[in-house]
Design a protein around this motif. Structure first.
Motif: not given
Length: 248
Positions: A105-107, A123-125, A127-132, A219-226
């Motif tokens: 998500g995000g820009d 969106e939170a749900e 991310i939880a599904t796609l990242s696990t 598996q696509f693990n979530p990280v911040s934009a930074e």
């Protein structure tokens, strides 16, 4: 085992190709069969066979008709098909499990909210599904080394867009029809851009230009934009901060 008299079947592709089809629609057993059968054919090292590959539900062979007769190769394929239940076959050896850092998500991946709504999720749900989800590389195609990955849960059987996004960048993670595609280059797409990675699927200067292989798991693990931007500037290998381990 496939409950049909139609599949698996062998079809000719021009003068120098044969296609073994396990289904006409994607399913986990059909993809498993295509992967396992391709590995088995490659291990046979039949005379005259110059190339083998797998698609979502098929195995392809390119052969030299001056070295092996079409009828001979078809008979060899028929015998190998009859030797076991390919829909229940174990996945091929040598597979790997990749964990790839991803901004959702995000820009950087602006269509997450739209895709989540189509899947009936926040969106939170989403991310939880796609990242696990631990997805399989079903096949490579469309661009060099570019993987189609799945299957995602049924709620993610969302349609493609009715029009194209003019361009998403290399490393973009897009979604539709219960699958991910991880883009190997900048390209237009009708799939929704939900994640962004620094991973490079195609590395033309590497000994193995295709980073992923059919049958690998990702598996696509979530990280911040930074974190993503730090990876982008610090990791020059093309791995994009990914961690890989062999699957026994």
């Amino acid at each position: 085992m496939q409950n049909s008299d139609t599949f698996p079947k062998i079809e000719s592709v021009g003068l120098s190709g044969l296609l073994v089809q396990f289904a006409d629609n994607l399913s986990e057993p059909a993809n498993r069969a295509a992967l396992a059968f391709q590995a088995a054919v490659a291990s046979e090292r039949w005379a005259g066979v110059e190339e083998t590959s797998s698609s979502l539900t098929s195995t392809y062979l390119r052969f030299d008709p001056l070295r092996v007769a079409h009828s001979v190769l078809r008979a060899q394929l028929s015998n190998l098909l009859a030797s076991r239940d390919w829909y229940a076959a174990a996945p091929p050896q040598g597979r790997r499990f990749w964990r790839i850092p991803t901004v959702f998500g995000g820009d950087l991946a602006p269509q997450l909210a739209e895709a989540a709504a189509l899947a009936g999720a926040t969106e939170a749900e989403a991310i939880a599904t796609l990242s696990t989800a631990r997805t399989r590389v079903l096949t490579l195609g469309f661009a060099p080394g570019q993987p189609y990955l799945g299957d995602l849960p049924p709620s993610w059987n969302i349609p493609r867009q009715s029009s194209l996004t003019p361009k998403v960048p290399v490393g973009a993670l897009v979604v539709a029809v219960r699958q991910f595609v991880l883009f190997a280059n900048d390209t237009p797409t009708g799939w929704r851009h939900v994640g962004q990675t620094a991973f490079r699927c195609f590395r033309p200067d590497a000994d193995e230009p295709f980073a992923l292989s059919a049958g690998d798991e990702v598996q696509f693990n979530p990280v911040s934009a930074e974190e993503y931007r730090n990876i982008l500037t610090s990791d020059t290998s093309g791995n994009g901060g990914a961690v890989m381990e062999a699957i026994a």
